[in-house]
Design a protein around this motif. Sequence first.
Motif, PDB file in Angstrom:
ATOM      1  N   THR A   1      45.361  53.500  42.597  1.00  9.77           N
ATOM      2  CA  THR A   1      45.083  53.671  44.022  1.00  9.77           C
ATOM      3  C   THR A   1      44.347  54.978  44.283  1.00  9.77           C
ATOM      4  O   THR A   1      43.346  55.021  45.012  1.00  9.77           O
ATOM      5  N   VAL A   2      44.834  56.055  43.699  1.00  6.95           N
ATOM      6  CA  VAL A   2      44.199  57.358  43.876  1.00  6.95           C
ATOM      7  C   VAL A   2      42.780  57.342  43.296  1.00  6.95           C
ATOM      8  O   VAL A   2      41.863  57.944  43.872  1.00  6.95           O
ATOM      9  N   ASP A   3      42.581  56.645  42.188  1.00  8.32           N
ATOM     10  CA  ASP A   3      41.234  56.528  41.620  1.00  8.32           C
ATOM     11  C   ASP A   3      40.270  55.889  42.614  1.00  8.32           C
ATOM     12  O   ASP A   3      39.098  56.298  42.710  1.00  8.32           O
ATOM     13  N   ILE A   4      40.746  54.899  43.363  1.00  6.11           N
ATOM     14  CA  ILE A   4      39.913  54.288  44.406  1.00  6.11           C
ATOM     15  C   ILE A   4      39.620  55.295  45.503  1.00  6.11           C
ATOM     16  O   ILE A   4      38.479  55.450  45.955  1.00  6.11           O
ATOM     17  N   MET A   5      40.636  56.030  45.912  1.00  3.93           N
ATOM     18  CA  MET A   5      40.506  56.939  47.054  1.00  3.93           C
ATOM     19  C   MET A   5      39.573  58.104  46.777  1.00  3.93           C
ATOM     20  O   MET A   5      38.893  58.592  47.689  1.00  3.93           O
ATOM     21  N   VAL A   6      39.516  58.584  45.533  1.00 12.37           N
ATOM     22  CA  VAL A   6      38.662  59.731  45.225  1.00 12.37           C
ATOM     23  C   VAL A   6      37.314  59.313  44.662  1.00 12.37           C
ATOM     24  O   VAL A   6      36.478  60.159  44.341  1.00 12.37           O
ATOM     25  N   GLY A   7      37.075  58.008  44.536  1.00  9.50           N
ATOM     26  CA  GLY A   7      35.773  57.527  44.100  1.00  9.50           C
ATOM     27  C   GLY A   7      35.600  57.366  42.610  1.00  9.50           C
ATOM     28  O   GLY A   7      34.474  57.150  42.129  1.00  9.50           O
ATOM     29  N   LYS A   8      36.695  57.436  41.838  1.00  7.01           N
ATOM     30  CA  LYS A   8      36.592  57.236  40.393  1.00  7.01           C
ATOM     31  C   LYS A   8      36.487  55.759  40.026  1.00  7.01           C
ATOM     32  O   LYS A   8      36.058  55.417  38.919  1.00  7.01           O
ATOM     33  N   ALA A   9      36.914  54.878  40.931  1.00 12.07           N
ATOM     34  CA  ALA A   9      36.912  53.440  40.639  1.00 12.07           C
ATOM     35  C   ALA A   9      36.600  52.669  41.907  1.00 12.07           C
ATOM     36  O   ALA A   9      36.659  53.212  43.020  1.00 12.07           O
ATOM     37  N   ASN A  10      36.240  51.404  41.750  1.00  7.40           N
ATOM     38  CA  ASN A  10      35.922  50.520  42.871  1.00  7.40           C
ATOM     39  C   ASN A  10      36.743  49.242  42.777  1.00  7.40           C
ATOM     40  O   ASN A  10      37.108  48.802  41.687  1.00  7.40           O
ATOM     41  N   GLN A  11      37.020  48.661  43.948  1.00  9.00           N
ATOM     42  CA  GLN A  11      37.628  47.329  43.956  1.00  9.00           C
ATOM     43  C   GLN A  11      36.638  46.327  43.372  1.00  9.00           C
ATOM     44  O   GLN A  11      35.411  46.496  43.504  1.00  9.00           O
ATOM     45  N   ARG A  12      37.138  45.274  42.753  1.00 10.21           N
ATOM     46  CA  ARG A  12      36.264  44.220  42.245  1.00 10.21           C
ATOM     47  C   ARG A  12      35.716  43.390  43.407  1.00 10.21           C
ATOM     48  O   ARG A  12      36.426  43.101  44.370  1.00 10.21           O
ATOM     49  N   GLN A  13      34.449  43.024  43.298  1.00 12.72           N
ATOM     50  CA  GLN A  13      33.834  42.136  44.290  1.00 12.72           C
ATOM     51  C   GLN A  13      33.995  40.687  43.824  1.00 12.72           C
ATOM     52  O   GLN A  13      33.547  40.335  42.736  1.00 12.72           O
ATOM     53  N   PHE A  14      34.637  39.874  44.624  1.00 12.38           N
ATOM     54  CA  PHE A  14      34.827  38.475  44.232  1.00 12.38           C
ATOM     55  C   PHE A  14      33.531  37.707  44.481  1.00 12.38           C
ATOM     56  O   PHE A  14      32.992  37.753  45.591  1.00 12.38           O
ATOM     57  N   PRO A  15      33.022  37.001  43.497  1.00 11.19           N
ATOM     58  CA  PRO A  15      31.765  36.256  43.684  1.00 11.19           C
ATOM     59  C   PRO A  15      31.949  35.121  44.703  1.00 11.19           C
ATOM     60  O   PRO A  15      32.760  34.207  44.478  1.00 11.19           O
ATOM     61  N   SER A  16      31.210  35.183  45.787  1.00  9.59           N
ATOM     62  CA  SER A  16      31.367  34.180  46.844  1.00  9.59           C
ATOM     63  C   SER A  16      31.055  32.773  46.357  1.00  9.59           C
ATOM     64  O   SER A  16      31.662  31.793  46.823  1.00  9.59           O
ATOM     65  N   PHE A  17      30.132  32.651  45.399  1.00 15.94           N
ATOM     66  CA  PHE A  17      29.734  31.311  44.965  1.00 15.94           C
ATOM     67  C   PHE A  17      30.850  30.607  44.189  1.00 15.94           C
ATOM     68  O   PHE A  17      30.807  29.394  43.993  1.00 15.94           O
ATOM     69  N   LEU A  18      31.875  31.373  43.778  1.00 15.28           N
ATOM     70  CA  LEU A  18      33.002  30.758  43.082  1.00 15.28           C
ATOM     71  C   LEU A  18      34.067  30.239  44.044  1.00 15.28           C
ATOM     72  O   LEU A  18      35.004  29.566  43.611  1.00 15.28           O
ATOM     73  N   GLU A  19      33.925  30.570  45.327  1.00 22.39           N
ATOM     74  CA  GLU A  19      34.906  30.115  46.303  1.00 22.39           C
ATOM     75  C   GLU A  19      34.479  28.779  46.905  1.00 22.39           C
ATOM     76  O   GLU A  19      33.284  28.463  46.971  1.00 22.39           O
ATOM     77  N   ARG A  20      35.458  28.012  47.357  1.00 26.90           N
ATOM     78  CA  ARG A  20      35.146  26.746  48.009  1.00 26.90           C
ATOM     79  C   ARG A  20      34.453  27.037  49.333  1.00 26.90           C
ATOM     80  O   ARG A  20      35.047  27.630  50.244  1.00 26.90           O
ATOM     81  N   GLN A  21      33.211  26.642  49.453  1.00 27.27           N
ATOM     82  CA  GLN A  21      32.397  27.012  50.605  1.00 27.27           C
ATOM     83  C   GLN A  21      32.953  26.454  51.915  1.00 27.27           C
ATOM     84  O   GLN A  21      32.819  27.073  52.971  1.00 27.27           O
ATOM     85  N   SER A  22      33.596  25.302  51.855  1.00 32.44           N
ATOM     86  CA  SER A  22      34.154  24.717  53.076  1.00 32.44           C
ATOM     87  C   SER A  22      35.347  25.509  53.606  1.00 32.44           C
ATOM     88  O   SER A  22      35.755  25.332  54.756  1.00 32.44           O
ATOM     89  N   ASP A  23      35.909  26.392  52.773  1.00 34.99           N
ATOM     90  CA  ASP A  23      37.032  27.226  53.207  1.00 34.99           C
ATOM     91  C   ASP A  23      36.580  28.524  53.866  1.00 34.99           C
ATOM     92  O   ASP A  23      37.390  29.208  54.505  1.00 34.99           O
ATOM     93  N   LEU A  24      35.304  28.891  53.687  1.00 33.65           N
ATOM     94  CA  LEU A  24      34.821  30.166  54.211  1.00 33.65           C
ATOM     95  C   LEU A  24      34.505  30.040  55.699  1.00 33.65           C
ATOM     96  O   LEU A  24      34.172  28.962  56.198  1.00 33.65           O
ATOM     97  N   LYS A  25      34.587  31.172  56.403  1.00 35.63           N
ATOM     98  CA  LYS A  25      34.321  31.133  57.840  1.00 35.63           C
ATOM     99  C   LYS A  25      34.003  32.538  58.341  1.00 35.63           C
ATOM    100  O   LYS A  25      34.277  33.543  57.683  1.00 35.63           O
ATOM    101  N   VAL A  26      33.426  32.582  59.532  1.00 38.85           N
ATOM    102  CA  VAL A  26      33.201  33.836  60.245  1.00 38.85           C
ATOM    103  C   VAL A  26      34.216  33.907  61.376  1.00 38.85           C
ATOM    104  O   VAL A  26      34.338  32.970  62.171  1.00 38.85           O
TER     105      VAL A  26
END
Length: 394
Positions: A346-371
Amino acid sequence: WSYALYAIGLATAGFAVLPWNPISALCLSTAICVRWTMIGHHVCHGGYSAQVGVDNRFHRSKFARGPIRRFIDWCDWMLPEAWDVEHNYMHHYELGEGSDPDLLERNSHSIRVSKQPKFLKYIQMFALMVMWKWFYYAPNTLKEMYGRQKILASNRGDNSVVQPFELSKAPGDFGDVSKAATIKYVFTEMFKLNFVPAKIVFSCLAPYFTAHFVITPLIFYALFGHAVAMTAFANLLLAEVLTNIHSFIVIATNHAGSDLYKFDDGCKPNSATFFVRQIVSSTNFRTGSDINDFFHGWLNYQIEHHVWPNLSALSYQRGQARLKAICDKYGVPYVQESVWIRLKKTVDIMVGKANQRQFPSFLERQSDLKVWSNEDIAENSAKLGQDVKLKPAA
């Protein structure tokens, strides 16, 4: 257990060899922490509503509602109604999205990108830990509550509800949802002679401050005199620091780390995509015994909690192995590590040593996505009982 710890803490608060009594401070701090994580948190989710019935004080529609019940049921820095909106609605429905109010990578952006030496960043993180409940949580939950109520009122054709926390966009990678710190806005507005935000925040903070740092020391003073009262006051201050640290360690770490995911889009509640997100963007700590679970505030079952938010704490303990087995069977990442390992990540994220993983949108069921839309806000808020009637802020 929390009542017993609080009683021990108060009974020993006036006695100390050092300027404070570590036993008193630890008992008080633990009791305050678990009152939030085990009682306030689960009751506001409706975790005990089915067991107690609608007329019981621990039903979510009754718990801590109004100044008297708040003082008796859950006297803390946060306003329970505001917590409902920020946590139960926004965080749970929008977990890991840019609009998730507790997305740590977004909230710590200014520190992450700062050019200052790393040790200064760590000092800032520790400073945040010791005061985060009143500095971050209480003001931010109020901001989200008023924003939500303004939208709900507007949907009804009522324009009398205003948002007193009109924060400007802040730099970052998450677009318009990146805002300046709410508490910073409060003090900035005071210099502009706009005291409305300050009045709202200070009114929210006043009950807890008064109960713990005014009334309690005065009782010790009336009963035992000045020296004992000052010792009790020192123990209450230390307990406040410790309970902030304790709660930060078991709460802020739940959804932060380079092995957990963030998402570009919203998704339909209770869809297949929704449940997968709750798992891959959450982490458990060590689980399995009542004592261990108590000191984790029962937040060590974070994955189970996000999949079944309206179940009791004990249900998570009983269901954890089953859910983990399902995830293992279907290859869904199920993260479980020591809380201390998670704190480092957690601290690594907060100080910029690490980043959260970005989930690839194309792997998600598109009909489940929404705005997300204002209609979604009205529908889901009504389901959660969050359509709180407020007086205009001005």
